[in-house]
Design a protein around this motif. Structure first.
Motif, mmCIF file in Angstrom:
data_model
loop_
_atom_site.group_PDB
_atom_site.id
_atom_site.type_symbol
_atom_site.label_atom_id
_atom_site.label_comp_id
_atom_site.label_asym_id
_atom_site.label_seq_id
_atom_site.Cartn_x
_atom_site.Cartn_y
_atom_site.Cartn_z
ATOM 1 N N ALA A 140 -24.407 -19.016 45.488
ATOM 2 C CA ALA A 140 -25.580 -19.245 46.323
ATOM 3 C C ALA A 140 -26.482 -18.019 46.280
ATOM 4 O O ALA A 140 -26.014 -16.891 46.451
ATOM 5 N N GLY A 141 -27.779 -18.227 46.053
ATOM 6 C CA GLY A 141 -28.726 -17.124 45.979
ATOM 7 C C GLY A 141 -29.018 -16.649 44.573
ATOM 8 O O GLY A 141 -29.974 -15.896 44.360
ATOM 9 N N ASP A 142 -28.194 -17.059 43.590
ATOM 10 C CA ASP A 142 -28.476 -16.707 42.201
ATOM 11 C C ASP A 142 -29.804 -17.332 41.771
ATOM 12 O O ASP A 142 -30.248 -18.349 42.324
ATOM 13 N N VAL A 143 -30.433 -16.740 40.775
ATOM 14 C CA VAL A 143 -31.694 -17.237 40.237
ATOM 15 C C VAL A 143 -31.513 -17.547 38.758
ATOM 16 O O VAL A 143 -30.979 -16.728 38.011
ATOM 17 N N LEU A 144 -31.941 -18.743 38.345
ATOM 18 C CA LEU A 144 -31.838 -19.128 36.945
ATOM 19 C C LEU A 144 -33.112 -18.724 36.207
ATOM 20 O O LEU A 144 -34.208 -18.751 36.764
ATOM 21 N N ALA A 145 -32.951 -18.347 34.948
ATOM 22 C CA ALA A 145 -34.070 -17.915 34.126
ATOM 23 C C ALA A 145 -33.839 -18.416 32.703
ATOM 24 O O ALA A 145 -32.840 -19.091 32.418
ATOM 25 N N LEU A 146 -34.743 -18.084 31.789
ATOM 26 C CA LEU A 146 -34.662 -18.575 30.417
ATOM 27 C C LEU A 146 -34.970 -17.452 29.446
ATOM 28 O O LEU A 146 -35.953 -16.720 29.624
ATOM 29 N N ASP A 147 -34.120 -17.317 28.418
ATOM 30 C CA ASP A 147 -34.346 -16.351 27.337
ATOM 31 C C ASP A 147 -34.918 -17.052 26.118
ATOM 32 O O ASP A 147 -34.503 -18.173 25.784
ATOM 33 N N ASN A 148 -35.869 -16.397 25.439
ATOM 34 C CA ASN A 148 -36.421 -16.921 24.182
ATOM 35 C C ASN A 148 -36.982 -15.764 23.372
ATOM 36 O O ASN A 148 -37.574 -14.836 23.937
ATOM 37 N N SER A 149 -36.803 -15.795 22.051
ATOM 38 C CA SER A 149 -37.288 -14.727 21.181
ATOM 39 C C SER A 149 -38.222 -15.236 20.093
ATOM 40 O O SER A 149 -38.586 -14.481 19.199
ATOM 41 N N SER A 150 -38.584 -16.522 20.132
ATOM 42 C CA SER A 150 -39.410 -17.096 19.069
ATOM 43 C C SER A 150 -40.847 -17.355 19.514
ATOM 44 O O SER A 150 -41.589 -18.026 18.807
ATOM 45 N N SER A 151 -41.222 -16.818 20.691
ATOM 46 C CA SER A 151 -42.564 -17.070 21.249
ATOM 47 C C SER A 151 -42.819 -18.565 21.379
ATOM 48 O O SER A 151 -43.919 -19.055 21.112
ATOM 49 N N ALA A 152 -41.788 -19.302 21.807
ATOM 50 C CA ALA A 152 -41.907 -20.752 21.958
ATOM 51 C C ALA A 152 -42.941 -21.091 23.027
ATOM 52 O O ALA A 152 -43.127 -20.361 24.007
ATOM 53 N N ILE A 153 -43.617 -22.222 22.847
ATOM 54 C CA ILE A 153 -44.624 -22.675 23.804
ATOM 55 C C ILE A 153 -43.902 -23.426 24.917
ATOM 56 O O ILE A 153 -43.499 -24.575 24.763
ATOM 57 N N LEU A 154 -43.740 -22.741 26.062
ATOM 58 C CA LEU A 154 -42.902 -23.251 27.151
ATOM 59 C C LEU A 154 -43.630 -23.295 28.490
ATOM 60 O O LEU A 154 -43.048 -23.720 29.484
ATOM 61 N N PHE A 155 -44.904 -22.876 28.531
ATOM 62 C CA PHE A 155 -45.607 -22.728 29.807
ATOM 63 C C PHE A 155 -46.804 -23.666 29.899
ATOM 64 O O PHE A 155 -47.528 -23.865 28.927
ATOM 65 N N ASP A 156 -47.005 -24.218 31.098
ATOM 66 C CA ASP A 156 -48.180 -25.013 31.424
ATOM 67 C C ASP A 156 -49.116 -24.113 32.224
ATOM 68 O O ASP A 156 -48.744 -23.628 33.297
ATOM 69 N N ASP A 157 -50.317 -23.873 31.701
ATOM 70 C CA ASP A 157 -51.272 -23.018 32.403
ATOM 71 C C ASP A 157 -52.500 -23.788 32.869
ATOM 72 O O ASP A 157 -53.547 -23.196 33.152
ATOM 73 N N SER A 158 -52.377 -25.119 32.964
ATOM 74 C CA SER A 158 -53.542 -25.946 33.281
ATOM 75 C C SER A 158 -54.021 -25.789 34.715
ATOM 76 O O SER A 158 -55.203 -25.973 35.005
ATOM 77 N N SER A 159 -53.126 -25.463 35.655
ATOM 78 C CA SER A 159 -53.532 -25.383 37.056
ATOM 79 C C SER A 159 -54.361 -24.148 37.335
ATOM 80 O O SER A 159 -55.255 -24.160 38.178
ATOM 81 N N GLY A 160 -54.061 -23.058 36.648
ATOM 82 C CA GLY A 160 -54.769 -21.807 36.904
ATOM 83 C C GLY A 160 -54.501 -21.240 38.280
ATOM 84 O O GLY A 160 -55.164 -20.318 38.728
ATOM 85 N N SER A 161 -53.483 -21.775 38.953
ATOM 86 C CA SER A 161 -53.190 -21.357 40.324
ATOM 87 C C SER A 161 -52.247 -20.167 40.334
ATOM 88 O O SER A 161 -51.246 -20.139 39.610
ATOM 89 N N ALA A 162 -52.546 -19.165 41.165
ATOM 90 C CA ALA A 162 -51.681 -17.993 41.294
ATOM 91 C C ALA A 162 -50.403 -18.313 42.055
ATOM 92 O O ALA A 162 -49.514 -17.475 42.133
ATOM 93 N N THR A 163 -50.294 -19.530 42.637
ATOM 94 C CA THR A 163 -49.058 -19.897 43.328
ATOM 95 C C THR A 163 -47.954 -20.247 42.347
ATOM 96 O O THR A 163 -46.794 -20.310 42.718
ATOM 97 N N ASP A 164 -48.305 -20.517 41.083
ATOM 98 C CA ASP A 164 -47.320 -20.695 40.024
ATOM 99 C C ASP A 164 -47.434 -19.490 39.110
ATOM 100 O O ASP A 164 -48.497 -19.233 38.535
ATOM 101 N N PHE A 165 -46.356 -18.726 38.990
ATOM 102 C CA PHE A 165 -46.421 -17.568 38.111
ATOM 103 C C PHE A 165 -45.028 -17.245 37.580
ATOM 104 O O PHE A 165 -44.022 -17.755 38.073
ATOM 105 N N ALA A 166 -44.999 -16.442 36.543
ATOM 106 C CA ALA A 166 -43.740 -16.064 35.906
ATOM 107 C C ALA A 166 -43.638 -14.554 35.835
ATOM 108 O O ALA A 166 -44.605 -13.869 35.507
ATOM 109 N N GLU A 167 -42.471 -14.045 36.192
ATOM 110 C CA GLU A 167 -42.145 -12.658 35.903
ATOM 111 C C GLU A 167 -41.253 -12.653 34.665
ATOM 112 O O GLU A 167 -40.539 -13.622 34.410
ATOM 113 N N TYR A 168 -41.310 -11.585 33.894
ATOM 114 C CA TYR A 168 -40.486 -11.559 32.688
ATOM 115 C C TYR A 168 -39.985 -10.158 32.369
ATOM 116 O O TYR A 168 -40.593 -9.160 32.753
#
Length: 363
Positions: A140-168
Motif C-alpha cells: 500500500a502506498g507504492d507507486v507504479l511507473a514505466l521504463d522505456n529506452s526507445s523514445s516510444a510514443i506513449l504520451f497524450d498531450d492533447s489536453s494541454g492541462s497542467a493537472t496531467d503531468f509526468a515526472e521522470y
C-alpha cells in the motif's frame, strides 16, 4: 483490504471476487485452529490507456523511468491502495519499437522514491493497446511507473492541462536506488494502466512468520565530460510572493515561497531563466499576442522572458530558496511561469536544460 471508504475514481475500477470457504466438522475440538481461507479478494485497475499517443520525452537509447501524476505531486496516478500483486499492465503506444518495463517505486519522503521492483521487459510489437501478464508484489502506498529506452510514443498531450503531468528519471531509477525525479513535463499523460490484486485476507490463530527480503545495491560511478543537472525539483508548484532575495541554501534549509533543488556532478555556473506564460492566439502555427483581428483564432500560451539568475556552485546537492525576487528592485508578478535550469563549465561545456512550471499567487 482496501482502505475503508475508498471509492473508485475515473481512472480506478474495483471488481470484488468472493471465495466461499467451509470448515469441516470434527468429533473433537482441535487444539490449534487451522487458517481460514480468504473471505474476499478484490482487484483494482490503476490509470487508463484511453487517449491518443502522440509524443515522447526521452531520446532514443536513453533509459528513463516515467511517473504519471494527477493534479499535483502529492497525487501519483498509479498509487497502489493496498498490499497485493500486480497481475498485468497495458500500454497504448503510437510506435512499435523497443520495450517497456513496469516499475514499482516506494516513497522515501521529500519527493524521493526507491526502486522496489521491475517486471521483465515486454516488447512493443504493434501500435495501440498491448497488455502484458506480470507478477509484481506491491505494498500500500507504492507507486507504479514505466521504463522505456526507445523514445516510444506513449504520451497524450492533447489536453494541454497542467493537472496531467509526468515526472521522470533520466537515467532510469535502478532497483534499490533512491532519488528525486530529474524533471517534470506538464500536459503529458502517460497512457498506461495496471491491474492490482489485493492480498488474500485470512483469519488464523497460528503464529505468523515474516519473510524479509534483502536488496543489495551496486553503485557505479561514471565520470562525465560535461556538467549534469540531476534531481531538479521544486517544493511548491503554487505560492505567494515574499520579499527575500534568492540565495543558495544547504539541503537542510527551510523552504520559503518555493525551493528549487538540484544536484551538480561538478563545479559549474547554474542559470535560472524565468518565462511568464501569457494568453495568446495561434496564427500560422505560431502563438502571437491577442488582438481584435485574431480574437476568433484558437487560444494558446505564449512564453515571455521575465528575467534570469546565475550562480556559481560546487558539485553536490543544492537548494535555491526563492520568493519571486530577482533583485532588490525587480520581482516576478503573480502569474504562471516556466523555469529553464542549465549549467555550464568554464571551458564552455553545457548540461541538458531541465524545465519546471510554477504559479505565483496574488496576495
Amino acid at each position: 483490504m482496501f482502505p475503508r471508504g475508498w471509492l473508485p475514481g475515473a481512472r480506478r475500477s474495483v471488481t470484488t471476487v468472493l471465495a466461499l470457504s467451509a470448515l469441516a466438522a470434527g468429533g473433537a475440538v482441535a487444539a490449534v485452529i487451522a487458517p481460514a481461507r480468504a473471505a474476499s479478494r478484490a482487484t483494482v485497475t490503476l490509470g487508463t490507456t484511453l487517449g491518443t499517443p502522440a509524443t515522447n520525452i526521452c531520446v532514443v537509447d536513453v533509459d528513463c523511468t516515467y511517473v504519471p501524476f494527477e493534479e499535483n505531486a502529492s497525487h501519483p496516478e498509479l498509487e497502489v491502495p493496498a498490499d497485493g500483486t500486480v497481475t498485468s499492465f497495458s500500454v497504448n503506444a503510437g510506435s512499435a519499437t523497443g520495450s517497456v518495463e513496469l516499475r514499482v517505486l516506494r516513497p522515501a519522503g521529500s519527493g524521493e522514491y526507491t526502486g522496489a521492483g521491475t517486471s521483465p521487459a515486454e516488447s512493443l510489437t504493434t501500435t495501440g493497446v498491448s497488455t502484458f501478464t506480470v507478477s509484481l508484489p506491491v505494498e500500500a502506498g507504492d507507486v507504479l511507473a514505466l521504463d522505456n529506452s526507445s523514445s516510444a510514443i506513449l504520451f497524450d498531450d492533447s489536453s494541454g492541462s497542467a493537472t496531467d503531468f509526468a515526472e521522470y528519471y533520466e537515467p532510469a531509477l535502478a532497483d534499490g536506488a533512491t532519488g528525486t525525479p530529474t524533471a517534470t513535463v506538464d500536459g503529458y499523460r502517460l497512457l498506461v494502466s495496471a491491474t492490482v490484486e489485493e492480498a488474500a485476507s485470512t483469519t488464523t490463530s497460528t503464529a505468523t512468520t515474516a519473510t524479509t527480503t534483502t536488496t543489495t545495491t551496486t553503485t557505479t560511478t561514471t565520470t562525465s565530460t560535461r556538467p549534469s543537472l540531476r534531481h531538479v525539483a521544486q517544493s511548491h508548484r503554487a505560492w505567494r510572493e515574499g520579499t527575500r532575495l534568492p540565495k543558495l541554501a544547504s539541503v537542510s534549509g527551510s523552504p520559503v515561497g518555493t525551493t528549487f533543488s538540484f544536484t551538480l556532478n561538478e563545479r559549474a555556473k547554474v542559470r535560472f531563466a524565468f518565462s511568464r506564460l501569457v494568453a495568446g492566439r495561434k496564427v500560422n502555427q505560431r502563438c502571437v499576442p491577442p488582438s481584435r483581428h485574431n480574437r476568433h483564432r484558437p487560444a494558446c500560451a505564449r512564453s515571455v522572458g521575465a528575467g534570469t539568475l546565475s550562480f556559481s556552485a560546487a558539485g553536490g546537492p543544492h537548494r535555491l530558496v526563492f520568493q519571486g525576487q530577482l533583485s532588490r528592485k525587480r520581482r516576478l508578478a503573480a502569474g504562471s511561469y516556466r523555469l529553464a535550469i542549465s549549467a555550464s563549465t568554464a571551458n564552455g561545456l553545457h548540461s541538458k536544460t531541465a524545465t519546471l512550471r510554477f504559479t505565483i499567487r496574488a496576495h
